[in-house]
Design an enzyme around this catalytic site. Structure first.
Site, PDB file in Angstrom:
ATOM      1  N   ASP A  60       0.859  -1.184   0.000  1.00  0.00           N
ATOM      2  CA  ASP A  60       0.000   0.000   0.000  1.00  0.00           C
ATOM      3  C   ASP A  60       0.892   1.229   0.000  1.00  0.00           C
ATOM      4  O   ASP A  60       1.967   1.221   0.603  1.00  0.00           O
ATOM      5  CB  ASP A  60      -0.903   0.016   1.233  1.00  0.00           C
ATOM      6  CG  ASP A  60      -2.022  -1.015   1.165  1.00  0.00           C
ATOM      7  OD1 ASP A  60      -2.413  -1.394   0.043  1.00  0.00           O
ATOM      8  OD2 ASP A  60      -2.512  -1.423   2.228  1.00  0.00           O
ATOM      9  N   ASP A  84      -6.995  -1.433  -4.613  1.00  0.00           N
ATOM     10  CA  ASP A  84      -8.034  -1.042  -3.656  1.00  0.00           C
ATOM     11  C   ASP A  84      -8.978  -0.004  -4.262  1.00  0.00           C
ATOM     12  O   ASP A  84     -10.195  -0.080  -4.081  1.00  0.00           O
ATOM     13  CB  ASP A  84      -7.407  -0.473  -2.380  1.00  0.00           C
ATOM     14  CG  ASP A  84      -6.557  -1.475  -1.627  1.00  0.00           C
ATOM     15  OD1 ASP A  84      -6.784  -2.689  -1.775  1.00  0.00           O
ATOM     16  OD2 ASP A  84      -5.650  -1.037  -0.895  1.00  0.00           O
TER      17      ASP A  84
END
Length: 172
Positions: A116, A132
């Protein structure tokens, strides 16, 4: 089906390329301010789900992701709408992007941590990635199409179209 595949492959490629660039150019924990506090690159490895929840259950997310991929591929032949093709293409590309991390990244197969790196602290207190964003976007479009009563064939269902209701149906 072609649109679904093109969207899925595009999202998957964008996700994996962006993660490769982050991993190869930043150290874990690094923060790069792109637009001050509006947009930042903040490299983290996420062992869980959103907000790093259920970090000890990475293998469960891997199994669920495989099931989602199989269901989308099985279901794809029924889709006759461009909008629904985009929904399932975004979902498939996003799920495959994070599944690739879980299967191939450290610490081990099926338990890998998702990369991330996108942070928008003013908007939501989370760090996320392209996959995401694709998954969330697919869910927003999914809700819109469902609320509008648009079926997989692209046509609206009668029950959701108020203009097709009789005056007595509207009053009751």
């Amino acid at each position: 089906m072609i649109l679904l595949a093109v969207v899925a492959l595009g999202i998957y490629a964008l996700d994996q390329i962006s993660k490769y660039l982050i991993v190869s150019r930043l150290a874990e924990g690094d923060i790069v301010r792109v637009l001050g506090d509006v947009l930042q690159m903040h490299f983290v490895r996420n062992p869980g789900a959103a907000f790093s929840l259920a970090a000890g259950m990475t293998w469960i997310f891997s199994i669920i992701a495989v099931a989602v991929v199989v269901l989308i591929v099985w279901f794809a032949g029924r889709i006759r709408s461009l909008a629904w093709s985009v929904v399932f293409g975004l979902l498939l590309g996003g799920v495959l992007g994070n599944l690739t991390d879980r299967l191939l990244r450290e610490p081990s197969f099926g338990l890998g941590h998702v990369i991330d790196f996108i942070s928008t602290p003013w908007l939501i207190p989370a760090i996320y990635n392209v996959a995401d964003m694709a998954i969330v976007s697919s869910m927003i479009i999914f809700m819109y199409l469902t609320i509008r009563g648009i079926g997989l064939d692209g046509r609206r269902t009668d029950a959701s179209d108020p203009s097709e209701s009789t005056p007595t149906q509207i009053a009751s």
